[in-house]
Enzyme design. Structure first.
Site, PDB file in Angstrom:
ATOM      1  N   LYS A 126       0.861  -1.180   0.000  1.00 51.91           N
ATOM      2  CA  LYS A 126       0.000   0.000   0.000  1.00 51.91           C
ATOM      3  C   LYS A 126       0.894   1.225   0.000  1.00 51.91           C
ATOM      4  CE  LYS A 126      -3.872   2.022   2.652  1.00 51.91           C
ATOM      5  NZ  LYS A 126      -4.745   1.867   3.852  1.00 51.91           N
ATOM      6  N   SER A 176      -9.755   2.035   2.950  1.00 48.58           N
ATOM      7  CA  SER A 176      -8.842   2.744   2.089  1.00 48.58           C
ATOM      8  C   SER A 176      -7.834   1.869   1.355  1.00 48.58           C
ATOM      9  CB  SER A 176      -8.089   3.780   2.919  1.00 48.58           C
ATOM     10  OG  SER A 176      -7.243   3.131   3.862  1.00 48.58           O
ATOM     11  N   SER A 181     -10.043  -0.376   7.101  1.00 48.99           N
ATOM     12  CA  SER A 181      -9.447  -0.252   5.762  1.00 48.99           C
ATOM     13  C   SER A 181      -8.753  -1.478   5.203  1.00 48.99           C
ATOM     14  CB  SER A 181      -8.454   0.905   5.734  1.00 48.99           C
ATOM     15  OG  SER A 181      -9.154   2.113   5.566  1.00 48.99           O
TER      16      SER A 181
HETATM   17  N1  GLN Z   1     -13.180   4.429   6.314  1.00 48.09           N
HETATM   18  C1  GLN Z   1     -12.622   4.860   7.563  1.00 48.09           C
HETATM   19  C2  GLN Z   1     -12.180   6.290   7.437  1.00 48.09           C
HETATM   20  O1  GLN Z   1     -12.431   6.848   6.431  1.00 48.09           O
HETATM   21  C3  GLN Z   1     -11.474   3.973   7.950  1.00 48.09           C
HETATM   22  C4  GLN Z   1     -10.268   4.216   7.158  1.00 48.09           C
HETATM   23  C5  GLN Z   1      -9.112   3.377   7.571  1.00 48.09           C
HETATM   24  O2  GLN Z   1      -9.279   2.333   8.206  1.00 48.09           O
HETATM   25  N2  GLN Z   1      -7.924   3.845   7.243  1.00 48.09           N
HETATM   26  O3  GLN Z   1     -11.608   6.863   8.314  1.00 48.09           O
END
Ligand code: GLN
Length: 489
Positions: A81, A156, A180
């Site tokens: 990532k 994400s 995410s």
């Molecule tokens: N979707 C959540 C956010 O937007 C979690 C994102 C994540 O786990 N990095 O914060």
């Protein structure tokens, strides 16, 4: 296995095949690089391909294998990532702010996987600074779900999930602050694990919300995740929150029986908002666990309904502090022709950050400001404690919790972008594990209307081995995880 189908090999299969010299790492690496070149235009899952480095690393791996000195992941390609710093390679974190940033060092996760012999194919697309549930906030454009390219892959870590699902890489790294790893794993039909907070070093992983962020493996199967986690986990003196405790052999622990395992279904995860098709798939997955000998009972997590509001105070508060470092002075984006220092700060940040990141900074700065701190931040931290206590109470009577990872399957690109709250609710079932610091996994459980559905398992602190073992037994009894999206076979 013939050359044309190397992408259908598991990480475990690649480790074996490479050791037995049935194929070379160079051949495997070329095969995946070739698939990326041919197929990723449909997905946009990868932002940087490091083909030359990958082939160098692959040849080095072949040399070590020939000399009889293979390391645990020798010659296995993977994708990182783009939140993990990679020395000499652009590390942009999905943001215009870091579009010009070439990291001078490797994150601990990157150096550990490299030290285990893994080959880096490149960097995966992601939501900007990991803020998002759909990969639509990336400066590099949305990622598409390989099961239906009109739909999101989740976020994400959507690039990592889509690339694994499309077999453009055998495995990938991800990070999970509120879901995410698990939510995109669910929406793309792969397996992903968020470890216990402190199990994997955060050093060199670009910070979003430091008390919640955790890196973990994403792969086709739990067995493959175990291979990655074994290399990623462990104490790191450069991360003061990493835990100094031994790393179990997650691969050896896979064969533990499910017989007698006590599985709790939190009632709160099966209520309003749960898609009927997802509910049906989850029920049949729970039935499989029962057939394997698990005892299933209902439990309750009374405060879990407060997870989303508590998270959207804590995470933006920490983000607003972490993102203060992007000031246009030291590294990253700088605006053109600043008039003075103030103008430099304001325009660099206004032009460098996207809308969702700005929204989080505004919320976080507000929640932390004098007068509001007690009303919001302290309150959220108190709720966080209540949520953790709910889990600890549940774990007095059951060994793992199970339920839907995401209340819906993959949604359409654009469907939730205009309503941030509807986007935030994508993580309604995943956020609690981050607030409580607990390990949690998502695995493919079936399909609804042609789209994958994930089953989430949450475990006690440092019980990653058990989660992977349960998932492995489930995957020996099912083949959902082996399904490949049409067009990517
Ligand atoms: N979707 C959540 C956010 O937007 C979690 C994102 C994540 O786990 N990095 O914060």
């Amino acid at each position: 296995m013939t050359g044309e189908s190397l992408h259908l090999e598991s990480v475990a299969g690649l480790v074996r095949g490479l050791a037995e010299r049935r194929f070379s790492s160079e051949a495997v690496t070329r095969h995946f690089l070739d698939r990326i070149a041919r197929l990723d235009a449909r997905l946009n899952s990868i932002v940087t391909v490091t083909a030359e480095t990958a082939l160098d690393q692959a040849r080095e791996a072949d040399g070590r294998i020939a000399r009889g000195q293979p390391r645990p992941l020798e010659g296995v390609p993977l994708l990182h990532k783009d939140i993990f710093c990679t020395q000499g390679v652009r590390t942009a974190c999905g943001s215009r702010m870091l579009d010009n940033f070439v990291s001078p060092y490797d994150a601990t996760v990157v150096s550990r996987l490299r030290a285990a012999g893994a080959v880096m194919l490149g960097k995966a697309n992601m939501d900007e600074f990991a803020m998002g549930s759909s990969n639509e906030t990336s400066f590099y454009g949305p990622v598409r779900n390989p099961w239906d390219t009109e739909r999101v892959p989740g976020g994400s870590s959507g690039g990592s999930a889509a690339a694994v699902a499309a077999r453009l890489t055998p495995a990938a790294t991800g990070t999970d602050t509120g879901g995410s790893i698990r939510q995109p794993a669910a929406l793309c039909g792969i397996t992903g694990l968020k470890p216990t907070y402190g199990r994997v070093s955060r050093w060199g992983m670009i910070a979003f919300a430091s008390s919640l962020d955790q890196a973990g493996p994403m792969a086709v199967s739990a067995e493959d995740c175990a291979h990655l986690l074994r290399a990623m986990a462990g104490f790191d003196e450069r991360d003061s929150t990493s835990m100094n405790r031994p790393v179990p052999d997650y691969v050896a622990a896979l064969e533990a029986p499910v017989d007698g395992l006590r599985v709790g279904l939190p009632r709160e995860w099966f209520g309003e908002g749960l898609d009927a098709g997802v509910a049906e798939v989850v029920e049949s997955a729970v039935a499989v666990l029962r057939e394997l000998g698990a005892e299933v009972r209902e439990v309750s997590l009374p405060h879990v309904g407060l997870s989303v509001p508590a998270y959207y105070v804590v995470a933006p508060a920490e983000a607003s502090s972490n993102l203060a470092r992007y000031d246009g002075v030291r590294f990253g984006y700088r605006c053109k022709d600043p008039r003075d220092l103030h103008d430099l700060y304001v325009r660099s940040r206004s032009e460098g950050f996207g809308a969702e990141v700005k929204r989080r900074i505004l919320i976080g700065t507000y929640a932390l400001s004098a007068g509001y701190y007690d009303a919001y931040y302290r309150k959220a931290q108190q709720i966080r404690r209540l949520i953790r206590e709910d889990f600890l109470r549940a774990f007095e009577t059951v060994d793992v919790l199970a339920g839907p990872t995401s209340p819906t399957p993959a949604f359409r690109i654009g469907e939730r972008t205009r309503d941030p709250v509807s986007m935030y609710l994508s993580d309604v079932n995943t956020i609690a594990a981050n607030l409580a610091g607990l390990p949690a996994l998502s695995m493919p459980a079936g399909f609804t209307a042609g789209l994958p559905v994930g089953l989430q398992l949450v475990g006690r602190d440092f019980d990653e081995g058990r989660l992977l073992g349960v998932a492995h037994r489930f995957q020996q009894a099912t083949d959902w995880h082996r399904r490949v999206p049409p067009g990517f076979e």
